[in-house]
Write an enzyme that holds these catalytic residues in place. Structure first.
Site: not given
Length: 313
Positions: A19-20, A133, A214, A276
């Site tokens: 997102g960033n 979430k 994601k 991640k």
């Protein structure tokens, strides 16, 4: 670059944009601000493509879905769309801005193609019984109590509550074969945005109120495509141990076994680096050659193995 045609590298690389990398850290964002951020990232992606890498892109969508949820709350006279539809909307929105920016950078390359992607989840996934979430705007305790959906306290301050939804595991990418065919023909593809639109199979496909991680879906896509390298882009050059402390140090070359030791020791934040790291580990442990965590401005160097957290079996 000397203008000569680059050598093709060893097969496609799946790259996830956090997102960033698509927005700054502070919002709300105008379309012009979103476009400027995306153009900066597109320049980094285009450098890798010009250097010969075949890139398949995925991306996050949390801020954009949050904006749509806020718009729905402030315009209650309009039809309220379910979460799966909002995920599909933001896939198209971000894909449009990304492919336009990339096409402008890569005037001699095949145009990018955005695929609105559905991801099958198990309707019996335990996540549906325990929504965790957080999405959308923040609320006061009083406002949260009046909402027709589940909320939880997720921070401190005057507005510590947010809506929470399930985050089930993806088990199948519905358009996976079509994505593979495009990639194998040499097309540049943007797919699985925001983790994909969550759907269940029950005499056909139907959307569900959930958000799929994601990075987890990106790992699944990379595995289904059979690529050797998975890259997760975020706002830092490395994953770190002892992050944000005086003893912070970057993780550079690391085996899956050593990285899992750090994970099990609680080194990585649940809402930030942990997904991640988990995606990297699963990808490598399932046969991928390497997984990389780095920032967009270091993508080309990380692909060359010169920086970033490089995870191998």
């Amino acid at each position: 670059m000397d203008g000569s045609a680059p050598d093709r590298r060893t097969g496609p690389v799946v790259v996830a944009l956090g997102g960033n990398t698509l927005l700054g850290k502070q919002g709300p964002w105008t379309v012009d601000e979103q476009t400027a951020a995306i153009e900066r990232t597109a320049r980094e992606i285009s450098e890798a493509i010009e250097d010969g890498y075949e890139i398949v892109l995925t991306h996050g969508n949390g801020p954009q879905v949050g904006t749509l949820l806020l718009q729905q709350e402030t315009a209650s006279e309009t039809p309220q769309l379910p979460l799966d539809v909002l995920v599909a909307e933001t896939q198209a929105q971000i894909g449009y801005l990304l492919q336009q920016a990339l096409d402008n950078e890569l005037t001699d390359s095949t145009d990018f193609i955005t695929i609105v992607t559905q991801v099958v989840v198990d309707g019996d996934d335990p996540a549906f019984a325990d929504p965790t979430k957080p999405i959308g705007p923040f609320y006061t305790e009083e406002a949260a109590a009046e909402k027709p959906f589940e909320t939880k306290r997720v921070s401190t301050g005057d507005r510590p509550y947010r809506r929470v939804v399930p985050s089930p595991e993806p088990v199948e990418i519905v358009e996976g074969d079509e994505i593979a065919n495009l990639v194998h023909r040499g097309n540049l593809v943007i797919a699985a945005g925001g983790g994909g639109v969550p759907v269940v199979r029950d005499d056909g496909l139907s959307g569900v109120e959930a958000v799929v991680d994601k990075d987890t879906t990106t790992r699944l896509l990379a595995s289904e495509l059979g690529v050797g390298t998975l890259v997760l882009l975020t706002d830092v050059e490395f994953a770190y141990v002892n992050y944000d402390t005086p003893d912070q140090r970057p993780i550079r070359e690391v085996t899956a076994r050593a990285l899992r030791t750090h994970l099990e020791a609680g080194e990585f934040g649940a809402g930030s680096m942990r997904p991640k790291v988990e995606a990297c580990l699963q990808f490598v442990e399932e046969g991928g050659d390497r997984a990389v965590i780095t920032s967009p401005d270091r993508l080309l160097d990380a692909l060359a193995g010169e920086t970033g957290t490089q995870v191998r079996g």
